[in-house]
Design a protein around this motif. Structure first.
Motif, PDB file in Angstrom:
ATOM      1  N   ARG A 186       0.851  -1.188   0.000  1.00  0.00           N
ATOM      2  CA  ARG A 186       0.000   0.000   0.000  1.00  0.00           C
ATOM      3  C   ARG A 186       0.892   1.244   0.000  1.00  0.00           C
ATOM      4  N   MET A 187       0.745   2.085  -1.011  1.00  0.00           N
ATOM      5  CA  MET A 187       1.627   3.222  -1.183  1.00  0.00           C
ATOM      6  C   MET A 187       1.192   4.423  -0.335  1.00  0.00           C
ATOM      7  N   ASP A 188       2.202   5.143   0.155  1.00  0.00           N
ATOM      8  CA  ASP A 188       1.975   6.412   0.845  1.00  0.00           C
ATOM      9  C   ASP A 188       2.215   7.600  -0.082  1.00  0.00           C
ATOM     10  N   PHE A 189       3.129   7.418  -1.051  1.00  0.00           N
ATOM     11  CA  PHE A 189       3.451   8.457  -2.025  1.00  0.00           C
ATOM     12  C   PHE A 189       3.597   7.809  -3.390  1.00  0.00           C
ATOM     13  N   VAL A 190       3.095   8.487  -4.427  1.00  0.00           N
ATOM     14  CA  VAL A 190       3.270   8.037  -5.814  1.00  0.00           C
ATOM     15  C   VAL A 190       3.710   9.246  -6.632  1.00  0.00           C
ATOM     16  N   PHE A 191       4.867   9.130  -7.278  1.00  0.00           N
ATOM     17  CA  PHE A 191       5.407  10.214  -8.085  1.00  0.00           C
ATOM     18  C   PHE A 191       5.578   9.761  -9.532  1.00  0.00           C
ATOM     19  N   PRO A 204      -7.386   4.939  -9.661  1.00  0.00           N
ATOM     20  CA  PRO A 204      -7.043   5.541  -8.365  1.00  0.00           C
ATOM     21  C   PRO A 204      -6.296   4.546  -7.478  1.00  0.00           C
ATOM     22  N   TRP A 205      -5.273   5.037  -6.795  1.00  0.00           N
ATOM     23  CA  TRP A 205      -4.480   4.168  -5.933  1.00  0.00           C
ATOM     24  C   TRP A 205      -5.200   3.909  -4.627  1.00  0.00           C
ATOM     25  N   PRO A 206      -5.204   2.669  -4.145  1.00  0.00           N
ATOM     26  CA  PRO A 206      -5.832   2.369  -2.855  1.00  0.00           C
ATOM     27  C   PRO A 206      -5.183   3.169  -1.728  1.00  0.00           C
ATOM     28  N   GLY A 207      -5.996   3.574  -0.780  1.00  0.00           N
ATOM     29  CA  GLY A 207      -5.461   4.289   0.370  1.00  0.00           C
ATOM     30  C   GLY A 207      -5.226   5.767   0.151  1.00  0.00           C
ATOM     31  N   GLN A 208      -5.515   6.281  -1.039  1.00  0.00           N
ATOM     32  CA  GLN A 208      -5.365   7.706  -1.350  1.00  0.00           C
ATOM     33  C   GLN A 208      -3.979   8.238  -0.978  1.00  0.00           C
ATOM     34  N   PRO A 209      -2.929   7.680  -1.589  1.00  0.00           N
ATOM     35  CA  PRO A 209      -1.585   8.202  -1.305  1.00  0.00           C
ATOM     36  C   PRO A 209      -1.427   9.623  -1.829  1.00  0.00           C
ATOM     37  N   LEU A 210      -0.492  10.340  -1.277  1.00  0.00           N
ATOM     38  CA  LEU A 210      -0.134  11.652  -1.807  1.00  0.00           C
ATOM     39  C   LEU A 210       0.587  11.455  -3.136  1.00  0.00           C
ATOM     40  N   THR A 211       0.265  12.277  -4.113  1.00  0.00           N
ATOM     41  CA  THR A 211       0.846  12.128  -5.445  1.00  0.00           C
ATOM     42  C   THR A 211       1.419  13.467  -5.903  1.00  0.00           C
ATOM     43  N   ALA A 212       2.388  13.392  -6.803  1.00  0.00           N
ATOM     44  CA  ALA A 212       2.944  14.598  -7.404  1.00  0.00           C
ATOM     45  C   ALA A 212       3.624  14.212  -8.707  1.00  0.00           C
ATOM     46  N   HIS A 213       3.773  15.201  -9.566  1.00  0.00           N
ATOM     47  CA  HIS A 213       4.447  14.990 -10.849  1.00  0.00           C
ATOM     48  C   HIS A 213       5.799  15.678 -10.813  1.00  0.00           C
ATOM     49  N   TRP A 214       6.861  14.879 -10.930  1.00  0.00           N
ATOM     50  CA  TRP A 214       8.231  15.389 -10.938  1.00  0.00           C
ATOM     51  C   TRP A 214       8.853  15.159 -12.310  1.00  0.00           C
TER      52      TRP A 214
END
Length: 270
Positions: A186-191, A204-214
């Motif tokens: 289960r992810m906490d962050f997805v970049f 959508p990722w399970p658990g609503q991880p924080l996401t950002a585009h780098w």
């Protein structure tokens, strides 16, 4: 938000093409995207896209900015946030069965799981996985994946990793599907670290991880001599190392999710 203002925004979103544009821009937020890239990703004719962009901009959902000779369109996040709040809190009167599930706070009692995604999982996301897993302490578990199947690790990327003293023995190219099943971590962050990966549709990722585009340039597209290609890979590695070092220094236990999201977005723009 007033009824008429909300009606205009809903009307602007009430077309599959315009809704697709908004979904795409959200995956790149807060960065902007060129119209040519939007059209290519969505398979949309330029004149059709121009009409949709004009409608969305007139409604106040997107804005445009010129950088050099290029025009970039980006979402006006406060306007979209106000519309979502209007639908849930005004129209829905705050009913808990209508409001989105509140994202959970980060679990500070275990390592954070972090997933880096690019198109091929051959260089940039592999760099990020190796860099974060080598960070001091045991606060992070990094993974990487690609949206394009049947990829292989790039030899220039492996050379850069070895030259910087990072372990490459457990690295392999992986498809993002490996991390979408019920047994996946289960992810906490997805970049996302490339434009193509940000543009690709993803559930959508399970658990609503924080996401950002780098996003950053693709070193695998560098041309010239081997030395010139190697330099492109070294630059990508250095840029990711800088961002990830700043990421690991964030005071996670002191930041609320909104403040943390803003920090993650700024790292992608730096």
């Amino acid at each position: 938000m007033e009824l008429e203002a909300a009606s205009r925004l809903f009307a602007a979103l009430g077309h599959p093409g315009r809704l697709a544009v908004v979904r795409l821009l959200l995956r790149h937020a807060p960065r902007g995207v060129r119209p040519t890239e939007i059209a290519a990703t969505l398979g949309m004719k330029p004149n059709t896209l121009s009409h949709h962009l004009a409608e969305l901009e007139t409604a106040g959902l997107i804005g445009s900015a010129r950088e050099g000779r290029s025009l970039f369109y980006s979402l006006r996040l406060p306007a979209l946030a106000a519309l979502i709040a209007y639908l849930g809190h005004d129209c829905g009167r705050g009913r808990p069965d209508l409001l989105p599930t509140h994202p959970p706070e980060l679990n500070m009692h275990r390592p954070f799981n972090v997933l880096f995604i690019c198109s091929g999982n051959s260089a940039r996301s592999i760099f990020a996985e190796a860099i974060l897993n080598a960070a001091p302490g045991q606060r992070f578990r990094a993974f990487s994946a690609g949206t394009r199947p049947n990829s292989r690790l790039n030899p220039f990327a492996l050379e850069v990793l070895e030259r910087n003293g990072l372990d490459i023995s457990g690295l392999r190219a992986k498809h993002v599907a490996e991390f979408e099943g019920p047994e996946a971590p289960r992810m906490d962050f997805v970049f996302t670290v490339c434009e193509q990966a940000a543009s690709d549709e993803c559930a959508p990722w399970p658990g609503q991880p924080l996401t950002a585009h780098w996003g950053m340039p693709d070193p695998t597209r560098a041309e010239g001599t081997d030395a010139e290609k190697g330099l492109a890979f070294a630059r990508a590695f250095g840029e990711l190392h800088r961002r990830i070092s700043a990421f690991t220094q964030l005071p996670f236990d002191q930041l609320e999710r909104l403040a943390l999201q803003q920090h993650l977005d700024r790292l992608g723009e730096a």
